[in-house]
Design an enzyme around this catalytic site. Structure first.
Site, short mmCIF file in Angstrom:
data_model
loop_
_atom_site.label_atom_id
_atom_site.label_comp_id
_atom_site.label_asym_id
_atom_site.label_seq_id
_atom_site.Cartn_x
_atom_site.Cartn_y
_atom_site.Cartn_z
N SER A 64 -7.83 -6.36 5.73
CA SER A 64 -7.26 -7.70 5.55
C SER A 64 -6.12 -8.03 6.49
O SER A 64 -5.68 -9.19 6.53
CB SER A 64 -6.78 -7.88 4.11
OG SER A 64 -7.89 -8.11 3.29
N LYS A 67 -6.58 -10.84 8.78
CA LYS A 67 -6.48 -12.23 8.31
C LYS A 67 -5.25 -12.96 8.88
O LYS A 67 -5.23 -14.18 8.96
CB LYS A 67 -6.46 -12.25 6.77
CG LYS A 67 -7.76 -11.71 6.18
CD LYS A 67 -7.67 -11.48 4.68
CE LYS A 67 -8.98 -10.88 4.15
NZ LYS A 67 -8.91 -10.57 2.71
N TYR A 191 -16.83 -12.36 8.93
CA TYR A 191 -15.72 -11.88 8.09
C TYR A 191 -15.74 -10.35 7.96
O TYR A 191 -14.74 -9.67 8.21
CB TYR A 191 -15.81 -12.55 6.71
CG TYR A 191 -14.85 -11.96 5.70
CD1 TYR A 191 -13.49 -12.29 5.72
CD2 TYR A 191 -15.28 -11.06 4.73
CE1 TYR A 191 -12.61 -11.73 4.80
CE2 TYR A 191 -14.41 -10.50 3.82
CZ TYR A 191 -13.09 -10.84 3.86
OH TYR A 191 -12.20 -10.27 2.96
N TYR A 243 -1.30 -9.88 -2.03
CA TYR A 243 -2.06 -10.29 -3.23
C TYR A 243 -1.11 -10.40 -4.43
O TYR A 243 -0.01 -10.91 -4.29
CB TYR A 243 -3.21 -9.30 -3.51
CG TYR A 243 -4.05 -9.08 -2.30
CD1 TYR A 243 -4.73 -10.14 -1.72
CD2 TYR A 243 -4.15 -7.84 -1.70
CE1 TYR A 243 -5.52 -9.96 -0.59
CE2 TYR A 243 -4.93 -7.64 -0.58
CZ TYR A 243 -5.60 -8.72 -0.03
OH TYR A 243 -6.35 -8.53 1.07
N VAL A 261 -6.99 -3.02 2.72
CA VAL A 261 -7.45 -1.92 1.87
C VAL A 261 -7.77 -0.64 2.66
O VAL A 261 -8.06 0.39 2.06
CB VAL A 261 -8.66 -2.30 0.98
CG1 VAL A 261 -8.28 -3.30 -0.08
CG2 VAL A 261 -9.84 -2.76 1.80
#
Ligand code: GLU
Length: 309
Positions: A64, A67, A191, A243, A261
């Site tokens: 992630s 991103k 993605y 998160y 992760v």
């Protein structure tokens, strides 16, 4: 003046000996093969001096953390129109939550939860073939890190493509609200592949430097984004980068950061340094357990928290 080299070495030594390492992500089968004993840290200061410790040159799956860079690219393509497709509020929900999307009629809370990042990927994909969009993302990472060896780990991408049912659910659900323009399989393919980019702590810290220096790429002097945009991306990293652990990260570390992760975290000390840490074991929110502890020690000893010493 605290001795940055010394502090980084102390942190790497301390982390090597710790037995509380969290749990390696196993929902992407390929990630479960990673050595839970790995730990790396790299800090690159304003002048480009590099302080490193542990497995700082070992490539890992950035997941992630990608991103941050896809958000930067998408804002460059469509500007503030992006905010019609995705919000910018913390979610307080797990990274792959489905329930919030229904309440909010298919518009994801922010660009860093999975649904939001899939929507951002869809923006980058529009008008391109998936291969072209991916090429653009990888070349952007190579430019930022000044390293053409950066590549996608195809085994990780394939592993997630085979098992990413929840992300497929999120994408299909958004498609039903018209939030995804392209065929769902194409958007998901891009993605999964950008999440599977492999980078070392050194490469990642290099790539993050524009966020520490008002949008300017220190290696080339070029402007990657205007200062205002760098500031805003940092703000979203601070509020949404971990998160439902984002509040805890701000409380303990006090820097904008983005976790993945794969166990990596990119953290930004604005005006001072770009920092990458990696330890594959995760806490309950999916953030690197030792990575967070290492950053907490670093910011405390350097006095770098944006909230004061
Ligand atoms: N590719 C991962 C997923 O979609 C990214 C999650 C993360 O790194 O937090 O599940």
């Amino acid at each position: 003046m605290p001795d940055l080299d010394r502090i980084v070495r102390d942190i790497a030594d301390e982390m090597r000996g710790r037995t509380d390492r969290g749990e390696v992500a196993s929902y992407i089968p390929e990630l479960a093969r990673v050595d839970p004993g790995a730990f790396g840290i790299v800090v690159i200061d304003r002048d480009g001096a590099v302080a490193s410790g542990g497995d700082s040159e070992a490539p890992f799956s950035i997941q992630s953390i990608s991103k941050v860079f896809t958000l930067t690219l998408a804002l460059g393509m469509v500007g503030d129109r992006l905010w019609k497709r995705v919000g910018r509020e913390p979610s307080g929900s797990p990274f792959n939550s489905v329930v919030q999307l229904e309440y909010e009629r298919g518009v994801p809370r922010n660009p860093f939860i999975n649904a939001g990042a899939i929507a951002v990927t869809d923006v980058i994909l529009s008008g391109h073939q998936p291969r072209e969009a991916l090429g653009e993302i990888v070349r952007f990472m190579q430019f930022l890190a000044q390293d053409t060896s950066i590549a996608i780990d195809e085994a990780v991408a394939a592993s997630e493509q085979r098992t990413g049912f929840r992300n497929a659910a999120l994408a299909s659900y958004m498609k039903s609200f018209g939030v995804i323009d392209n065929p769902v399989d194409y958007t998901l393919g891009v993605y999964f592949h950008h999440c599977a980019i492999a980078m070392s702590c050194r490469q990642l810290a290099m790539a993050g430097r524009y966020l520490a220096h008002s949008g300017r790429h220190p290696g080339t002097g070029l402007s990657v984004v205007p200062p205002e945009r760098a500031r805003r991306i940092n703000a979203i990293m601070l509020t949404c980068g971990h998160y439902d652990g984002s509040g805890e990260f701000a409380y303990r570390v006090g820097l904008p950061g983005k976790s993945g992760v794969g166990g990596g975290i990119l953290a930004i000390a604005p005006g001072r340094a770009s920092i990458a840490v990696w330890s594959p074991g995760l806490d309950a929110s999916g953030n690197s357990h030792l990575g967070r502890i290492a950053l907490e020690t670093l910011t405390k000893r350097m006095g770098w928290s944006i909230f004061g010493v």
